[in-house]
Write an enzyme that holds these catalytic residues in place. Structure first.
Site, short mmCIF file in Angstrom:
data_model
loop_
_atom_site.label_atom_id
_atom_site.label_comp_id
_atom_site.label_asym_id
_atom_site.label_seq_id
_atom_site.Cartn_x
_atom_site.Cartn_y
_atom_site.Cartn_z
N MET A 1 0.85 -1.17 0.00
CA MET A 1 0.00 0.00 0.00
C MET A 1 0.89 1.24 0.00
O MET A 1 1.59 1.50 0.97
CB MET A 1 -0.90 -0.03 1.23
CG MET A 1 -1.17 1.30 1.81
SD MET A 1 -2.19 1.51 3.26
CE MET A 1 -2.64 -0.04 3.86
N PRO A 2 0.89 2.02 -1.06
CA PRO A 2 1.67 3.25 -1.07
C PRO A 2 1.04 4.29 -0.15
O PRO A 2 -0.18 4.50 -0.17
CB PRO A 2 1.60 3.73 -2.52
CG PRO A 2 1.05 2.60 -3.31
CD PRO A 2 0.30 1.75 -2.36
N THR A 3 1.88 4.92 0.65
CA THR A 3 1.43 6.00 1.52
C THR A 3 2.32 7.21 1.27
O THR A 3 3.54 7.10 1.30
CB THR A 3 1.52 5.59 3.00
OG1 THR A 3 0.71 4.43 3.20
CG2 THR A 3 1.04 6.70 3.91
N ASP A 40 -2.84 5.78 0.15
CA ASP A 40 -3.11 6.72 1.24
C ASP A 40 -2.28 7.97 1.04
O ASP A 40 -1.09 7.90 0.70
CB ASP A 40 -2.76 6.12 2.60
CG ASP A 40 -3.72 5.02 3.02
OD1 ASP A 40 -4.93 5.14 2.74
OD2 ASP A 40 -3.25 4.04 3.63
#
Length: 65
Positions: A1-3, A40
């Site tokens: 998940m890239p944040t 996110d």
């Protein structure tokens, strides 16, 4: 998940922020092949008095020549 955590000067409208995060999300999905709901983005509004570049606060007046 890239944040992503993005710090920027305060003062932008909610609409500007909305367009910005939509663009970042779209590019991230295209580039990394992830679903939008896995991206996110945390926007942090910073006052100019709390940000400095080159030893000078952004809230200070520009130096005169």
């Amino acid at each position: 998940m890239p944040t992503f955590r993005i710090e920027l000067f305060e003062g932008r409208t909610v609409e500007q922020k909305r367009e910005f995060v939509e663009a970042i999300t779209k590019t991230t999905c295209e580039t990394l092949g992830v679903e939008a709901n896995s991206v996110d983005i945390i926007l942090v509004d910073v006052k100019r008095e709390n940000w400095a570049t080159g030893g000078r606060l952004w809230s200070d007046p520009a130096p005169t020549k």
